[in-house]
Design a protein around this motif. Structure first.
Motif, PDB file in Angstrom:
ATOM      1  N   GLN A 150       6.451  33.552  -7.967  1.00  0.00           N
ATOM      2  CA  GLN A 150       7.811  34.048  -7.781  1.00  0.00           C
ATOM      3  C   GLN A 150       8.156  35.064  -8.877  1.00  0.00           C
ATOM      4  O   GLN A 150       7.849  34.841 -10.057  1.00  0.00           O
ATOM      5  CB  GLN A 150       8.812  32.892  -7.808  1.00  0.00           C
ATOM      6  CG  GLN A 150       8.646  31.905  -6.669  1.00  0.00           C
ATOM      7  CD  GLN A 150       9.682  30.803  -6.714  1.00  0.00           C
ATOM      8  OE1 GLN A 150      10.664  30.886  -7.450  1.00  0.00           O
ATOM      9  NE2 GLN A 150       9.473  29.762  -5.917  1.00  0.00           N
ATOM     10  N   PRO A 151       8.773  36.180  -8.520  1.00  0.00           N
ATOM     11  CA  PRO A 151       9.086  37.249  -9.488  1.00  0.00           C
ATOM     12  C   PRO A 151       9.879  36.761 -10.704  1.00  0.00           C
ATOM     13  O   PRO A 151       9.586  37.150 -11.835  1.00  0.00           O
ATOM     14  CB  PRO A 151       9.912  38.239  -8.655  1.00  0.00           C
ATOM     15  CG  PRO A 151       9.448  38.017  -7.262  1.00  0.00           C
ATOM     16  CD  PRO A 151       9.160  36.551  -7.160  1.00  0.00           C
ATOM     17  N   LEU A 152      10.870  35.897 -10.481  1.00  0.00           N
ATOM     18  CA  LEU A 152      11.688  35.396 -11.581  1.00  0.00           C
ATOM     19  C   LEU A 152      10.862  34.552 -12.548  1.00  0.00           C
ATOM     20  O   LEU A 152      10.984  34.689 -13.775  1.00  0.00           O
ATOM     21  CB  LEU A 152      12.851  34.556 -11.032  1.00  0.00           C
ATOM     22  CG  LEU A 152      13.809  33.978 -12.085  1.00  0.00           C
ATOM     23  CD1 LEU A 152      14.464  35.095 -12.895  1.00  0.00           C
ATOM     24  CD2 LEU A 152      14.876  33.106 -11.424  1.00  0.00           C
ATOM     25  N   VAL A 153       9.981  33.706 -11.991  1.00  0.00           N
ATOM     26  CA  VAL A 153       9.112  32.866 -12.818  1.00  0.00           C
ATOM     27  C   VAL A 153       8.126  33.720 -13.599  1.00  0.00           C
ATOM     28  O   VAL A 153       7.868  33.484 -14.782  1.00  0.00           O
ATOM     29  CB  VAL A 153       8.364  31.827 -11.958  1.00  0.00           C
ATOM     30  CG1 VAL A 153       7.384  31.029 -12.815  1.00  0.00           C
ATOM     31  CG2 VAL A 153       9.344  30.882 -11.275  1.00  0.00           C
ATOM     32  N   GLN A 154       7.577  34.753 -12.955  1.00  0.00           N
ATOM     33  CA  GLN A 154       6.637  35.652 -13.625  1.00  0.00           C
ATOM     34  C   GLN A 154       7.305  36.374 -14.796  1.00  0.00           C
ATOM     35  O   GLN A 154       6.706  36.542 -15.870  1.00  0.00           O
ATOM     36  CB  GLN A 154       6.092  36.670 -12.624  1.00  0.00           C
ATOM     37  CG  GLN A 154       5.107  36.086 -11.620  1.00  0.00           C
ATOM     38  CD  GLN A 154       4.585  37.131 -10.651  1.00  0.00           C
ATOM     39  OE1 GLN A 154       5.066  38.252 -10.593  1.00  0.00           O
ATOM     40  NE2 GLN A 154       3.579  36.750  -9.867  1.00  0.00           N
TER      41      GLN A 154
END
Length: 209
Positions: free
Chosen positions: A164-168
């Motif tokens: 997920q972009p936010l987690v990355q």
């Protein structure tokens, strides 16, 4: 060989112990005694013990008595540690205030500036340095090391949420925080140590006696 004697804080116990100390010091010029007292009572107890030992009737010459007194040391555990570990040059990390930690982090961040991507610009700001000082202090209180933080990041990277972009984005920030924390720990090693580390070193030193 190290011998440890404990006593309850009563007048009779103290008088008996003082006499035993005097006899022990007089019996062999190689004998030493470390009398351990609470940190806040060191001066008071040192005066009390010195007065009591001076009043004791001792056998032998005055020179031997004086020599014996020089081999009696009154310490708190912390001061005993500094005394026995005197050949090593340490400063307690617990004695470094927020301003000191911020100055240390400024040096660390300057050295890491070329490595940093996300926090390169912020690394020059005093506010960011203060935030890191507070964060790293919380890490230390919680026994979080850069190594354990790295393991946590590794677990997140292998989780189902890692794509997920936010987690990355959060992982990238955490990696830089972990790198800064690692450099901070390396800088502190050999210069500063925590109080519990001091007592561990004291224990190791005493076990060799």
């Amino acid at each position: 060989m190290l011998q440890i004697t404990t006593l309850r804080d009563t007048r009779a116990n103290k008088e008996k112990t003082y006499r035993e100390i005097a006899d022990y010091l007089r019996s062999d010029e190689r004998h030493e005694v470390y009398y351990i007292v609470p940190e806040h009572m060191k001066f008071e107890m040192e005066s009390q013990i010195l007065e009591a030992m001076t009043l004791l009737k001792s056998e032998g010459t005055k020179k031997r008595q004086d020599n014996g007194m020089m081999r009696l040391q009154v310490f708190s555990f912390k001061r005993l540690a500094w005394y026995l570990l005197g050949q090593r040059r340490f400063q307690l990390a617990d004695g470094v205030d927020e301003v000191g930690l911020t100055m240390i982090l400024k040096k660390v961040l300057t050295q890491l500036e070329e490595e940093l991507v996300i926090f390169r610009k912020e690394s020059r700001l005093l506010g960011f340095q203060k935030e890191l000082a507070h964060l790293f202090k919380e890490f230390e209180v919680g026994n979080v090391t850069s190594q354990s933080l790295g393991k946590m990041i590794e677990k997140l990277e292998h989780s189902k949420l890692s794509h997920q972009p936010l987690v990355q984005s959060q992982l990238s920030k955490l990696k830089e925080i972990q790198r800064i924390y690692q450099a901070y720990e390396e800088w502190m090693t050999g210069r500063y140590l925590k109080e519990d580390t001091l007592y561990r070193l004291l224990k190791e030193e005493l076990m060799q006696k």
